[in-house]
Design a protein around this motif. Structure first.
Motif, short mmCIF file in Angstrom:
data_model
loop_
_atom_site.label_atom_id
_atom_site.label_comp_id
_atom_site.label_asym_id
_atom_site.label_seq_id
_atom_site.Cartn_x
_atom_site.Cartn_y
_atom_site.Cartn_z
N ARG A 95 0.84 -1.20 0.00
CA ARG A 95 0.00 0.00 0.00
C ARG A 95 0.87 1.23 0.00
O ARG A 95 1.81 1.34 0.78
N GLY A 152 -2.33 5.94 -1.97
CA GLY A 152 -3.69 5.73 -2.43
C GLY A 152 -3.92 4.48 -3.25
O GLY A 152 -5.00 4.29 -3.80
N ARG A 153 -2.91 3.61 -3.33
CA ARG A 153 -3.06 2.37 -4.08
C ARG A 153 -2.79 1.19 -3.16
O ARG A 153 -1.91 1.24 -2.29
N ASP A 175 5.40 3.52 -11.74
CA ASP A 175 4.46 3.11 -12.79
C ASP A 175 5.12 3.38 -14.14
O ASP A 175 5.09 4.50 -14.65
N ALA A 188 -5.54 -1.71 -7.00
CA ALA A 188 -6.79 -0.94 -6.97
C ALA A 188 -6.59 0.30 -6.12
O ALA A 188 -5.60 0.44 -5.40
N ASP A 189 -7.55 1.20 -6.21
CA ASP A 189 -7.54 2.35 -5.31
C ASP A 189 -7.73 1.85 -3.88
O ASP A 189 -8.52 0.94 -3.62
N ASP A 190 -7.02 2.46 -2.96
CA ASP A 190 -7.09 2.06 -1.56
C ASP A 190 -8.36 2.62 -0.93
O ASP A 190 -8.56 3.84 -0.88
N ASP A 191 -9.23 1.74 -0.48
CA ASP A 191 -10.50 2.14 0.12
C ASP A 191 -10.57 1.53 1.52
O ASP A 191 -10.77 0.33 1.68
#
Length: 379
Positions: free
Chosen positions: A9, A12-13, A306, A66-69
């Motif tokens: 993590r 935000g990912r 990235d 994914a986006d970190d939620d």
């Protein structure tokens, strides 16, 4: 947990299911494509200087990103080491003697500044079922108790055929961002409990390291493109403040287009100037003489690259915990240090290392006769 419980993590990912690990010293070109989560030891020799000790520079690719939620994380419980079991690689007297040694080298003209660090360690074995400590739980405890702009965590357990790693960081410091051909660094130098506690020594040290970072970036950036913004800005963090400056540059066309982009950028800038010293090569030799144990990922780099998007964000690995298996079952470590100049007072520098460590090691520890804090982990 899934069959392959690895995850990472940062920024935000969140990623799960590590599929491979590459050695950046061997195959930096792999990072020109795909999304990679990166951990670089302070001792890694990437062409920019080293302490003479072995260190690793690695990147992991994951099956799912994914986006970190936070809403999708399920509760879990962090069980840290007992608060009274932490030990330091340098005790107070030894650390103060190291500060005095650096001042002698400054007097003799060998260095202008050197960062002297010590590593705290506490026993933290695997569970009765052989599971490694829950890095996700510690990461969430730190996020709640010590939120940091560049917080990161990477955990790839041993036994899944991929090089393992266990790092949890609450870093406040930007090492590098890359957006297209725009390279930025955010060195921190100067720490106090309040803005009023920042001194002329702190400001001079920040400017000194800013000059070093400017020179580092110039090695891979276009002539005339280096600019400094937010010079000596005061940033507030839990329990302390820092002086922070931003340095920007534009990569040369050759570096930006090279398949070895990250070999070139890391060779020019690593290890970060704020945690080594100036001149960097002389400071690194001195660090190798004064510090009895390697720093590992502490003061190294952690973040993501990235390659497809041409973007990256790497933090300086300060305020960082790492865990390793050993004959005793396992050890949790945390590093703390201070920048030493001619104006340094040995007792004050010791207290700065205490200030930087106190809040985080308390959060990571289990008080005697108290239940450990509850936290959360990736879904």
């Amino acid at each position: 947990m899934p069959h392959n419980p690895s995850w990472a993590r940062f920024a935000g990912r969140v990623a799960t299911g590590a599929v491979e690990c590459v050695d950046l010293a061997v195959a930096p070109e792999r990072l020109r494509g795909g999304l990679w989560f990166v951990v670089v030891d302070f001792e890694a020799d990437l062409g920019g200087g080293a302490t003479g000790r072995p260190g690793r520079a690695r990147a992991w690719r994951f099956a799912h990103v994914a986006d970190d939620d936070a809403r999708h994380r399920r509760p879990t419980r962090w069980t840290g080491p007992q608060a009274g079991t932490w030990r330091s690689s340098l005790d107070r007297d030894a650390y103060q003697q190291a500060v005095a040694r650096v001042r002698e080298h400054v007097r003799d003209g060998d260095v202008y500044q050197a960062n002297v660090c010590r590593v705290l360690s506490a026993p933290l074995p695997v569970s009765d079922t052989g599971d490694e400590p829950d890095a996700a739980a510690l990461a969430a405890v730190l996020a709640a108790g010590n939120p940091a702009p560049h917080a990161a965590a990477v955990h790839v357990p041993a036994g899944h055929g991929i090089d393992p790693v266990w790092v949890v960081s609450a870093s406040p410091e930007l090492y590098l961002t890359l957006d297209g051909d725009r390279l930025t660094s955010g060195p921190i130098k100067g720490t106090a409990r309040t803005p009023g506690g920042l001194t002329a020594k702190d400001r001079a040290e920040n400017i000194m390291i800013t000059d070093l970072v400017r020179n580092d970036l110039q090695r891979v950036c276009r002539a005339g493109s280096i600019e400094v913004t937010d010079l000596l800005a005061v940033e507030h963090h839990p329990g302390l403040v820092h002086l922070v400056t931003r340095v920007h540059g534009t990569l040369t066309a050759d570096v930006a287009a090279s398949p070895h982009l990250w070999r070139d950028v890391l060779a020019a800038t690593f290890p970060p100037g704020s945690v080594s010293g100036a001149p960097k090569s002389s400071a690194l030799r001195l660090i190798g003489q004064l510090e009895p144990v390697p720093r590992g990922p502490y003061c190294g780099a952690v973040g993501w690259i990235d390659g497809d998007a041409g973007r990256a964000e790497l933090a300086v690995g300060i305020r960082t915990f790492w865990w390793e298996r050993d004959p005793g079952g396992g050890t949790l470590r945390f590093g703390t240090g201070a920048g030493i100049t001619w104006g340094s007072d040995p007792d004050a520098e010791w207290h700065e290392t205490e200030l930087k460590a106190a809040r985080l090691t308390a959060l990571a520890s289990t008080p005697d006769d108290s239940p450990p804090p509850t936290s959360s982990e990736p879904a």
